[in-house]
Design a protein around this motif. Structure first.
Motif, PDB file in Angstrom:
ATOM      1  N   GLU A 178     -73.339 -46.818  29.084  1.00  0.00           N
ATOM      2  CA  GLU A 178     -74.235 -45.937  28.324  1.00  0.00           C
ATOM      3  C   GLU A 178     -75.448 -45.495  29.154  1.00  0.00           C
ATOM      4  OE1 GLU A 178     -77.121 -48.347  25.427  1.00  0.00           O
ATOM      5  OE2 GLU A 178     -75.066 -49.121  25.342  1.00  0.00           O
ATOM      6  N   SER A 179     -75.746 -46.240  30.225  1.00  0.00           N
ATOM      7  CA  SER A 179     -76.877 -45.878  31.087  1.00  0.00           C
ATOM      8  C   SER A 179     -76.439 -44.967  32.239  1.00  0.00           C
ATOM      9  CB  SER A 179     -77.522 -47.136  31.669  1.00  0.00           C
ATOM     10  OG  SER A 179     -77.798 -48.076  30.677  1.00  0.00           O
ATOM     11  N   GLY A 180     -75.127 -44.717  32.347  1.00  0.00           N
ATOM     12  CA  GLY A 180     -74.626 -43.811  33.384  1.00  0.00           C
ATOM     13  C   GLY A 180     -74.440 -44.470  34.738  1.00  0.00           C
ATOM     14  N   VAL A 181     -74.291 -45.807  34.764  1.00  0.00           N
ATOM     15  CA  VAL A 181     -74.033 -46.482  36.045  1.00  0.00           C
ATOM     16  C   VAL A 181     -72.715 -47.256  35.983  1.00  0.00           C
ATOM     17  CG1 VAL A 181     -76.449 -46.733  36.772  1.00  0.00           C
ATOM     18  CG2 VAL A 181     -75.407 -48.526  35.419  1.00  0.00           C
ATOM     19  N   ALA A 182     -72.086 -47.378  37.129  1.00  0.00           N
ATOM     20  CA  ALA A 182     -70.840 -48.153  37.231  1.00  0.00           C
ATOM     21  C   ALA A 182     -71.072 -49.185  38.329  1.00  0.00           C
ATOM     22  CB  ALA A 182     -69.684 -47.232  37.585  1.00  0.00           C
ATOM     23  N   PRO A 183     -71.804 -50.259  37.999  1.00  0.00           N
ATOM     24  CA  PRO A 183     -72.251 -51.164  39.067  1.00  0.00           C
ATOM     25  C   PRO A 183     -71.123 -51.980  39.692  1.00  0.00           C
ATOM     26  CG  PRO A 183     -72.852 -52.059  36.924  1.00  0.00           C
ATOM     27  CD  PRO A 183     -72.260 -50.701  36.673  1.00  0.00           C
ATOM     28  N   LYS A 184     -71.238 -52.189  40.994  1.00  0.00           N
ATOM     29  CA  LYS A 184     -70.409 -53.173  41.706  1.00  0.00           C
ATOM     30  C   LYS A 184     -71.096 -54.523  41.514  1.00  0.00           C
ATOM     31  CE  LYS A 184     -68.555 -49.569  43.943  1.00  0.00           C
ATOM     32  NZ  LYS A 184     -67.261 -49.024  43.708  1.00  0.00           N
ATOM     33  N   LYS A 185     -70.468 -55.552  41.986  1.00  0.00           N
ATOM     34  CA  LYS A 185     -71.101 -56.877  41.899  1.00  0.00           C
ATOM     35  C   LYS A 185     -70.859 -57.597  43.219  1.00  0.00           C
ATOM     36  CE  LYS A 185     -69.661 -59.735  38.567  1.00  0.00           C
ATOM     37  NZ  LYS A 185     -69.535 -60.192  37.171  1.00  0.00           N
ATOM     38  N   GLY A 186     -71.817 -58.348  43.716  1.00  0.00           N
ATOM     39  CA  GLY A 186     -71.554 -59.036  44.970  1.00  0.00           C
ATOM     40  C   GLY A 186     -72.708 -59.871  45.485  1.00  0.00           C
ATOM     41  N   THR A 187     -72.538 -60.297  46.728  1.00  0.00           N
ATOM     42  CA  THR A 187     -73.477 -61.203  47.395  1.00  0.00           C
ATOM     43  C   THR A 187     -74.412 -60.419  48.319  1.00  0.00           C
ATOM     44  OG1 THR A 187     -71.871 -63.008  47.328  1.00  0.00           O
ATOM     45  CG2 THR A 187     -73.591 -63.169  49.001  1.00  0.00           C
ATOM     46  N   TYR A 188     -75.711 -60.689  48.178  1.00  0.00           N
ATOM     47  CA  TYR A 188     -76.745 -60.052  49.009  1.00  0.00           C
ATOM     48  C   TYR A 188     -77.143 -61.035  50.108  1.00  0.00           C
ATOM     49  CZ  TYR A 188     -81.513 -58.194  50.022  1.00  0.00           C
ATOM     50  OH  TYR A 188     -82.654 -57.693  50.613  1.00  0.00           O
ATOM     51  N   LYS A 264     -80.943 -42.934  37.503  1.00  0.00           N
ATOM     52  CA  LYS A 264     -79.974 -43.718  36.719  1.00  0.00           C
ATOM     53  C   LYS A 264     -80.294 -45.227  36.782  1.00  0.00           C
ATOM     54  CE  LYS A 264     -76.305 -43.554  40.201  1.00  0.00           C
ATOM     55  NZ  LYS A 264     -74.946 -43.217  40.549  1.00  0.00           N
ATOM     56  N   PHE A 265     -80.776 -45.666  37.937  1.00  0.00           N
ATOM     57  CA  PHE A 265     -81.219 -47.068  38.059  1.00  0.00           C
ATOM     58  C   PHE A 265     -82.309 -47.360  37.009  1.00  0.00           C
ATOM     59  CE2 PHE A 265     -84.891 -49.427  39.667  1.00  0.00           C
ATOM     60  CZ  PHE A 265     -84.353 -50.695  39.862  1.00  0.00           C
ATOM     61  N   SER A 266     -83.263 -46.431  36.910  1.00  0.00           N
ATOM     62  CA  SER A 266     -84.414 -46.646  36.020  1.00  0.00           C
ATOM     63  C   SER A 266     -83.982 -46.680  34.567  1.00  0.00           C
ATOM     64  CB  SER A 266     -85.444 -45.528  36.224  1.00  0.00           C
ATOM     65  OG  SER A 266     -85.892 -45.532  37.549  1.00  0.00           O
ATOM     66  N   LYS A 267     -83.086 -45.751  34.197  1.00  0.00           N
ATOM     67  CA  LYS A 267     -82.615 -45.688  32.812  1.00  0.00           C
ATOM     68  C   LYS A 267     -81.929 -47.016  32.445  1.00  0.00           C
ATOM     69  CE  LYS A 267     -79.775 -42.751  29.908  1.00  0.00           C
ATOM     70  NZ  LYS A 267     -78.581 -41.914  29.941  1.00  0.00           N
ATOM     71  N   TRP A 268     -81.125 -47.492  33.370  1.00  0.00           N
ATOM     72  CA  TRP A 268     -80.384 -48.745  33.141  1.00  0.00           C
ATOM     73  C   TRP A 268     -81.347 -49.918  32.986  1.00  0.00           C
ATOM     74  CZ3 TRP A 268     -77.724 -51.832  37.528  1.00  0.00           C
ATOM     75  CH2 TRP A 268     -76.813 -52.752  37.007  1.00  0.00           C
ATOM     76  N   VAL A 269     -82.288 -50.022  33.923  1.00  0.00           N
ATOM     77  CA  VAL A 269     -83.242 -51.140  33.879  1.00  0.00           C
ATOM     78  C   VAL A 269     -84.071 -51.075  32.596  1.00  0.00           C
ATOM     79  CG1 VAL A 269     -85.260 -52.177  35.011  1.00  0.00           C
ATOM     80  CG2 VAL A 269     -83.285 -51.480  36.369  1.00  0.00           C
ATOM     81  N   LYS A 270     -84.437 -49.857  32.209  1.00  0.00           N
ATOM     82  CA  LYS A 270     -85.202 -49.709  30.968  1.00  0.00           C
ATOM     83  C   LYS A 270     -84.381 -50.218  29.784  1.00  0.00           C
ATOM     84  CE  LYS A 270     -87.434 -46.244  28.094  1.00  0.00           C
ATOM     85  NZ  LYS A 270     -87.732 -44.842  27.900  1.00  0.00           N
ATOM     86  N   ASN A 271     -83.114 -49.822  29.719  1.00  0.00           N
ATOM     87  CA  ASN A 271     -82.258 -50.283  28.620  1.00  0.00           C
ATOM     88  C   ASN A 271     -82.109 -51.804  28.621  1.00  0.00           C
ATOM     89  OD1 ASN A 271     -81.884 -47.710  27.683  1.00  0.00           O
ATOM     90  ND2 ASN A 271     -79.949 -47.371  28.744  1.00  0.00           N
ATOM     91  N   ILE A 272     -82.040 -52.384  29.812  1.00  0.00           N
ATOM     92  CA  ILE A 272     -81.925 -53.851  29.906  1.00  0.00           C
ATOM     93  C   ILE A 272     -83.193 -54.507  29.361  1.00  0.00           C
ATOM     94  CG2 ILE A 272     -81.726 -55.804  31.492  1.00  0.00           C
ATOM     95  CD1 ILE A 272     -80.099 -53.836  33.371  1.00  0.00           C
TER      96      ILE A 272
END
Ligand SMILES: O=P(O)(O)O[C@H]1O[C@H](CO)[C@@H](O)[C@H]1O
Length: 276
Positions: A178-188, A264-272
């Motif tokens: 719904e935030s318009g992101v398709a995040p990957k997941k992994g190790t930094y 899109k990052f900001s919208k997602w973080v805001k929703n979180i």
């Protein structure tokens, strides 16, 4: 020397509690290089420059503004935003880099969302991707908890089975579409910088299981874990890492790409934050 500058953190927190006219929220966000536009989609209520906070270090890196802000994300829901962070390569010790986290602890922060610009080491990534950090590797040869431990702050030997909160990761994933992101997941993986990596270094960290590489975040996360905060970590893949990238790296390009995904990052973080 103690590993946490507890007395100074208390003084900084007391100063902030007096200086801010709004109550300090329970959630804090650290904005990585080029991700400062988050403040454009929230209602900024008030800001204090790092220079005006006793004992606080100063930001010296482009794309890091250097102020602490309280903003409203929804009716009655506020967030504390660190507009710019401190890096080990700037000459700060790991304790100085993480001093804001010690202050957050004194301010009663319960959840910390950390973000960064990073190189993609996973060949399936492309520049512009967003990655949820679900683990990390500290390759800096230093550590923010070295020093005499104060058991009242946190344990001498800190468990690191889940440095990134499974609850917050699940929440972030549930709000992605719904935030318009398709995040990957992994190790930094955190290197010291300030050089970008060599091709051989990237091959090495790939063999260790790294998906993204950068020069920040890990010390902050360790310190937040130490204080018992829930942590969510997000990498914006601003470039493919050395050897995988077609072009050479420079920080202006990193900031440009981070700016371009910032909306899109900001919208997602805001929703979180709203959902927390
Ligand atoms: O991790 P942030 O602060 O987002 O910044 C990243 O971008 C800079 C390099 O371009 C380095 O500081 C690296 O860590």
């Amino acid at each position: 020397m103690n590993n946490v500058r507890h007395e100074e953190a208390k003084l900084s927190a007391a100063h902030l509690q007096k200086a801010f006219s709004h109550a300090i929220p329970e959630t804090a966000v650290i904005l990585g290089s080029g991700l400062g536009d988050f403040t454009k989609i929230v209602k900024v209520l008030e800001s204090i420059s790092y220079g005006d906070i006793p004992h606080f270090p100063q930001s010296s890196v482009a794309g890091h503004k250097g102020k602490l802000t309280i903003a409203e994300v929804a009716d009655g829901k506020n967030v504390l935003i660190m507009e710019g962070r401190f890096h080990y390569y700037e000459g700060y010790t790991p304790q100085e880099v993480t001093f804001p986290i010690a202050v957050f602890k004194e301010l009663g922060i319960k959840q910390l969302i950390v973000s960064n610009a990073a190189g993609g080491c996973n060949p399936s990534f492309t520049a512009g991707d967003i990655m949820i950090i679900d683990d990390h590797i500290n390759l800096t040869g230093n550590h923010p908890l070295i020093g005499k431990n104060d058991d009242a702050c946190g344990p001498r030997f800190l468990d690191q089975t889940a440095p990134y909160s499974p609850r917050l990761i699940a929440l972030a994933e549930s709000l992605a579409t719904e935030s318009g992101v398709a995040p990957k997941k992994g190790t930094y993986v955190k290197m010291t910088g300030p050089t970008y990596e060599t091709r051989a270094e990237i091959k090495m960290v790939q063999s260790y299981g790294a998906d993204s590489v950068g020069m920040s975040t890990v010390y902050e996360v360790i310190m937040a874990n130490y204080f018992g905060m829930e942590v969510l970590g997000i990498s914006c893949i601003t470039n493919m890492a050395t050897g995988l990238a077609k072009t050479h790296h420079n920080h202006a390009a990193v900031v440009d790409v981070a700016n371009s995904v910032s909306e899109k990052f900001s919208k997602w973080v805001k929703n979180i934050v709203v959902a927390l």
